[in-house]
Design a protein around this motif. Sequence first.
Motif, PDB file in Angstrom:
ATOM      1  N   UNK A   1       0.882  -1.174   0.000  1.00 27.00           N
ATOM      2  CA  UNK A   1       0.000   0.000   0.000  1.00 27.00           C
ATOM      3  C   UNK A   1       0.922   1.227   0.000  1.00 27.00           C
ATOM      4  N   UNK A   2       1.205   1.725  -1.191  1.00 28.19           N
ATOM      5  CA  UNK A   2       2.159   2.834  -1.316  1.00 28.19           C
ATOM      6  C   UNK A   2       1.520   4.188  -1.036  1.00 28.19           C
ATOM      7  N   UNK A   3       0.213   4.232  -1.173  1.00 26.69           N
ATOM      8  CA  UNK A   3      -0.491   5.484  -0.919  1.00 26.69           C
ATOM      9  C   UNK A   3      -1.982   5.247  -0.996  1.00 26.69           C
TER      10      UNK A   3
ATOM     11  N   UNK B   1       0.472  18.347   2.975  1.00 24.64           N
ATOM     12  CA  UNK B   1       1.876  18.644   3.316  1.00 24.64           C
ATOM     13  C   UNK B   1       2.219  18.020   4.677  1.00 24.64           C
ATOM     14  N   UNK B   2       1.253  18.049   5.592  1.00 29.44           N
ATOM     15  CA  UNK B   2       1.491  17.453   6.919  1.00 29.44           C
ATOM     16  C   UNK B   2       1.621  15.924   6.818  1.00 29.44           C
ATOM     17  N   UNK B   3       0.846  15.295   5.930  1.00 32.14           N
ATOM     18  CA  UNK B   3       0.992  13.839   5.741  1.00 32.14           C
ATOM     19  C   UNK B   3       2.378  13.519   5.190  1.00 32.14           C
TER      20      UNK B   3
ATOM     21  N   UNK C   1       2.092  14.205  -3.108  1.00 33.58           N
ATOM     22  CA  UNK C   1       0.655  14.335  -2.844  1.00 33.58           C
ATOM     23  C   UNK C   1       0.094  15.316  -3.854  1.00 33.58           C
ATOM     24  N   UNK C   2      -1.216  15.320  -3.995  1.00 26.40           N
ATOM     25  CA  UNK C   2      -1.787  16.267  -4.946  1.00 26.40           C
ATOM     26  C   UNK C   2      -3.304  16.229  -4.966  1.00 26.40           C
ATOM     27  N   UNK C   3      -3.854  17.295  -5.530  1.00 27.98           N
ATOM     28  CA  UNK C   3      -5.305  17.414  -5.699  1.00 27.98           C
ATOM     29  C   UNK C   3      -5.545  17.674  -7.183  1.00 27.98           C
TER      30      UNK C   3
END
Length: 270
Positions: A226-228, A249-251, A262-264
């Motif tokens: 489970x990489x993400x 950013x905190x994760x 990370x991204x949206x």
Amino acid sequence: MNYRHAFHAGNFADCMKHALFIELLSALQRKEKPLLVLDSHAGIGRYDLSTGPAEQTGEWRDGIARVLAARPQALGAYTGWVERLGLYPGSPAIAAAMLRPQDRLVACELHPQDAAALKRQFAGCARVGIHARDGYAALRAFLPPPERRALILIDPPFEDRDEFATLSEHVIASYEKFKTGCYVLWYPIKHRAPTRAFFESMRLSPVRDIITVEFLRRPAQDPARLNGCGLMIINPPYGFTEAAAPMLAAFEAAFGEPGCSSGIEHLTDA
Ligand SMILES: C[S@@+](CC[C@H](N)C(=O)[O-])C[C@H]1O[C@@H](n2cnc3c(N)ncnc32)[C@H](O)[C@@H]1O
């Protein structure tokens, strides 16, 4: 049904899902109007991380333990609820605690033992309904709600090879019945091929206003890990993407390994 959430409670994916879920629910509660929270795959609601399955895997040590040690400001609402609720809370426990007098929670769990545990926990809570039934069928049964406003969390175990296809099929059918709900679909990211097909099926569907919020603790290359994970959100509330960015950013700071990201993304426009 082999999956038991107790083995994974408090892992990094749980933290991400719950922190963003709290942000979504808070945003929807800015309006006074009543709201239904529908949790289609609820688990048992409370988890003792110090014993049993959670202690056996220790996944929470690499998850919620890190968040509580670092206490990032962007995750303050999440850590606040975790601390207030005592035993580590799953999604129905968080939702139930956040209900206002005008809101309701409907939580579905198919595993007979887990459903029984959930029923015991919420016995006597008038605004919480627990149903031992298939969560996908529950989407058809409970939507559209009389409130006409709903936050719908769909968090299946992904034990089944076809889970992505099942998920998109049921969500598209629910959307046809209830277009204004805020749907939140959790999905694992091991490697990219399954998520690409999932995104494509949603992009080609009539569903509008879809975003994806993802966190990869390492590059999505090893299909055995489970990489993400990600949340696909339909009809995100106003201001959500701005609130989610510092949380991602905190994760990264809490869980990231070399190559984390990370991204949206906007999958379809409103
Ligand atoms: C990932 S866990 C849910 C965790 C929970 N949403 C949370 O965040 O605390 C998935 C749960 O779905 C249950 N489940 C599996 N298939 C189901 C189905 N068809 N309908 C409802 N629940 C199901 C499993 O027993 C498991 O407890």
